[in-house]
Design a protein around this motif. Sequence first.
Motif, PDB file in Angstrom:
ATOM      1  N   SER A  13      22.054 -13.925  20.677  1.00 45.23           N
ATOM      2  CA  SER A  13      20.730 -13.419  20.616  1.00 45.23           C
ATOM      3  C   SER A  13      19.736 -14.456  21.095  1.00 45.23           C
ATOM      4  O   SER A  13      20.021 -15.542  20.967  1.00 45.23           O
ATOM      5  CB  SER A  13      20.535 -13.526  18.918  1.00 45.23           C
ATOM      6  N   PHE A  15      16.749 -14.555  20.570  1.00 39.71           N
ATOM      7  CA  PHE A  15      15.832 -15.099  19.419  1.00 39.71           C
ATOM      8  C   PHE A  15      16.344 -16.405  18.822  1.00 39.71           C
ATOM      9  O   PHE A  15      15.620 -17.313  18.407  1.00 39.71           O
ATOM     10  CB  PHE A  15      15.512 -13.834  18.379  1.00 39.71           C
ATOM     11  N   ARG A  18      16.084 -19.264  20.883  1.00 38.25           N
ATOM     12  CA  ARG A  18      14.488 -19.850  21.087  1.00 38.25           C
ATOM     13  C   ARG A  18      14.427 -20.790  19.987  1.00 38.25           C
ATOM     14  O   ARG A  18      13.990 -21.984  20.428  1.00 38.25           O
ATOM     15  CB  ARG A  18      13.544 -18.764  20.463  1.00 38.25           C
ATOM     16  N   VAL A  37      25.671  -8.900  12.871  1.00 40.16           N
ATOM     17  CA  VAL A  37      24.500  -8.027  12.740  1.00 40.16           C
ATOM     18  C   VAL A  37      24.979  -6.795  12.523  1.00 40.16           C
ATOM     19  O   VAL A  37      24.202  -5.906  11.954  1.00 40.16           O
ATOM     20  CB  VAL A  37      23.480  -8.131  13.801  1.00 40.16           C
ATOM     21  N   LYS A  40      25.991  -7.002   8.089  1.00 39.39           N
ATOM     22  CA  LYS A  40      25.193  -8.155   7.562  1.00 39.39           C
ATOM     23  C   LYS A  40      25.502  -8.786   6.427  1.00 39.39           C
ATOM     24  O   LYS A  40      26.069  -8.137   5.587  1.00 39.39           O
ATOM     25  CB  LYS A  40      23.739  -7.565   7.443  1.00 39.39           C
ATOM     26  N   LYS A  52      15.381  -8.361   7.654  1.00 37.68           N
ATOM     27  CA  LYS A  52      16.955  -8.036   7.616  1.00 37.68           C
ATOM     28  C   LYS A  52      17.589  -8.579   9.198  1.00 37.68           C
ATOM     29  O   LYS A  52      18.375  -7.835   9.589  1.00 37.68           O
ATOM     30  CB  LYS A  52      17.719  -6.872   7.172  1.00 37.68           C
ATOM     31  N   LYS A  53      16.858  -9.440   9.591  1.00 40.00           N
ATOM     32  CA  LYS A  53      17.167  -9.827  11.133  1.00 40.00           C
ATOM     33  C   LYS A  53      17.527 -11.435  11.096  1.00 40.00           C
ATOM     34  O   LYS A  53      16.861 -12.027  10.234  1.00 40.00           O
ATOM     35  CB  LYS A  53      16.117  -9.274  12.047  1.00 40.00           C
ATOM     36  N   ILE A  54      17.986 -11.585  12.170  1.00 45.57           N
ATOM     37  CA  ILE A  54      18.556 -13.120  12.499  1.00 45.57           C
ATOM     38  C   ILE A  54      17.492 -13.297  13.505  1.00 45.57           C
ATOM     39  O   ILE A  54      16.974 -12.432  14.365  1.00 45.57           O
ATOM     40  CB  ILE A  54      19.771 -13.219  13.182  1.00 45.57           C
ATOM     41  N   PRO A  55      16.948 -14.391  13.874  1.00 40.96           N
ATOM     42  CA  PRO A  55      17.366 -15.886  13.111  1.00 40.96           C
ATOM     43  C   PRO A  55      16.633 -16.095  11.892  1.00 40.96           C
ATOM     44  O   PRO A  55      15.527 -15.661  11.725  1.00 40.96           O
ATOM     45  CB  PRO A  55      16.941 -17.041  14.259  1.00 40.96           C
ATOM     46  N   GLU A  66      11.603 -14.777  11.551  1.00 42.97           N
ATOM     47  CA  GLU A  66      10.763 -14.674  12.894  1.00 42.97           C
ATOM     48  C   GLU A  66      10.621 -15.787  13.493  1.00 42.97           C
ATOM     49  O   GLU A  66      10.099 -16.752  13.358  1.00 42.97           O
ATOM     50  CB  GLU A  66       9.365 -14.039  12.414  1.00 42.97           C
ATOM     51  N   SER A  67      11.312 -15.536  14.660  1.00 43.59           N
ATOM     52  CA  SER A  67      11.571 -16.845  15.921  1.00 43.59           C
ATOM     53  C   SER A  67      10.316 -17.590  16.030  1.00 43.59           C
ATOM     54  O   SER A  67      10.481 -18.663  16.183  1.00 43.59           O
ATOM     55  CB  SER A  67      12.427 -16.065  16.855  1.00 43.59           C
ATOM     56  N   ASP A 102       7.151 -10.529  23.320  1.00 43.22           N
ATOM     57  CA  ASP A 102       7.580  -9.853  22.371  1.00 43.22           C
ATOM     58  C   ASP A 102       6.962  -8.477  22.305  1.00 43.22           C
ATOM     59  O   ASP A 102       7.702  -7.530  22.290  1.00 43.22           O
ATOM     60  CB  ASP A 102       7.557 -10.456  20.804  1.00 43.22           C
TER      61      ASP A 102
HETATM   62  N1  LIG Z   1      11.000 -10.367  15.856  1.00 41.78           N
HETATM   63  C1  LIG Z   1      12.481 -11.080  15.462  1.00 41.78           C
HETATM   64  C2  LIG Z   1      13.522 -10.270  16.278  1.00 41.78           C
HETATM   65  C3  LIG Z   1      14.802 -10.640  15.664  1.00 41.78           C
HETATM   66  C4  LIG Z   1      15.815  -9.374  16.075  1.00 41.78           C
HETATM   67  O1  LIG Z   1      15.635  -8.459  16.910  1.00 41.78           O
HETATM   68  N2  LIG Z   1      16.922  -9.930  16.000  1.00 41.78           N
HETATM   69  C5  LIG Z   1      18.359  -9.034  16.151  1.00 41.78           C
HETATM   70  C6  LIG Z   1      19.378  -9.812  16.559  1.00 41.78           C
HETATM   71  S1  LIG Z   1      18.838 -10.280  18.416  1.00 41.78           S
HETATM   72  C7  LIG Z   1      18.651  -8.572  14.832  1.00 41.78           C
HETATM   73  O2  LIG Z   1      18.819  -9.372  13.864  1.00 41.78           O
HETATM   74  N3  LIG Z   1      19.181  -7.278  14.770  1.00 41.78           N
HETATM   75  C8  LIG Z   1      19.679  -6.467  13.642  1.00 41.78           C
HETATM   76  C9  LIG Z   1      18.854  -5.261  13.243  1.00 41.78           C
HETATM   77  O3  LIG Z   1      17.889  -5.107  13.679  1.00 41.78           O
HETATM   78  O4  LIG Z   1      19.097  -4.836  12.268  1.00 41.78           O
HETATM   79  C10 LIG Z   1      12.442 -12.464  15.735  1.00 41.78           C
HETATM   80  O5  LIG Z   1      11.736 -12.871  16.697  1.00 41.78           O
HETATM   81  O6  LIG Z   1      13.177 -13.270  15.148  1.00 41.78           O
END
Ligand SMILES: N[C@@H](CCC(=O)N[C@@H](CS)C(=O)NCC(=O)O)C(=O)O
Length: 221
Positions: A13, A15, A18, A37, A40, A52-55, A66-67, A102
């Motif tokens: 990833s 993100f 970063r 992912v 989860k 619900k996203k990484i990181p 949020e990165s 972004d």
């Molecule tokens: N805006 C978020 C974007 C993070 C993102 O899109 N992460 C993806 C992995 S690269 C994720 O967790 N996807 C899982 C999902 O969308 O359910 C950031 O900057 O942290």
Amino acid sequence: MAEEVMLIGAKGSPFTRRVETALKMKGVQYEFMEEDVSNKSPLLLKYNPVHKKIPVLLHNGKPICESLVIIEYIDETWKGTPILPEDPYERAKARFWAKFMDDKCLQPLWKSCSSQGEEQEKAKEEACELLKILDNELKDKKFFGGDTIGLADIAANFISHWFLIIQEVTGVEVSTKDKYPKLYEWIDEFVNCSIIKENLHPKEELVAVFRGRLQAATATK
Ligand SMILES: N[C@@H](CCC(=O)N[C@@H](CS)C(=O)NCC(=O)O)C(=O)O
């Protein structure tokens, strides 16, 4: 009290990468927790229930999501190489370009390679315009941040590495050195910065990640 720094992320990833770049710039030791992912973990859902996203960064048990927000937190929390400039106007510009990566660039760049037909042609056109804007912004500069890498450079990491590999995997040509000479100079400078170079994601692994994602993208059509 010993600090506890944990990063929930995934190796493929940008993100996550970063945040790792920012931690490395500050010399912060951290524990990495690889997240799948597609399945989860309760930990991710607990600490990032909104997106619900990484990181997700856990600092002494406190989650930050949020990165770009995490990078600013890291910059404000640890001394060491500054990531944002001190001057408020320069800080605003760094945030502007990071947000541009972004909000404007990510989707069209991905779609320019992953979609098909008319949708792809439109995405390619849009991607080319966006890359031109970035090329112009770099006109008199080595990095988006000036002489050293900063927030916007870190935010643009998907262009310097991921996007080139996606183009190679798909055989779609969007960016070339001839069309965007300044952007390619930046890519060269950026990936050759020791902190980036030492932590560049192995190409073969990213190729495998993208093949999987592209297959998934086609299967849902
Ligand atoms: N805006 C978020 C974007 C993070 C993102 O899109 N992460 C993806 C992995 S690269 C994720 O967790 N996807 C899982 C999902 O969308 O359910 C950031 O900057 O942290």
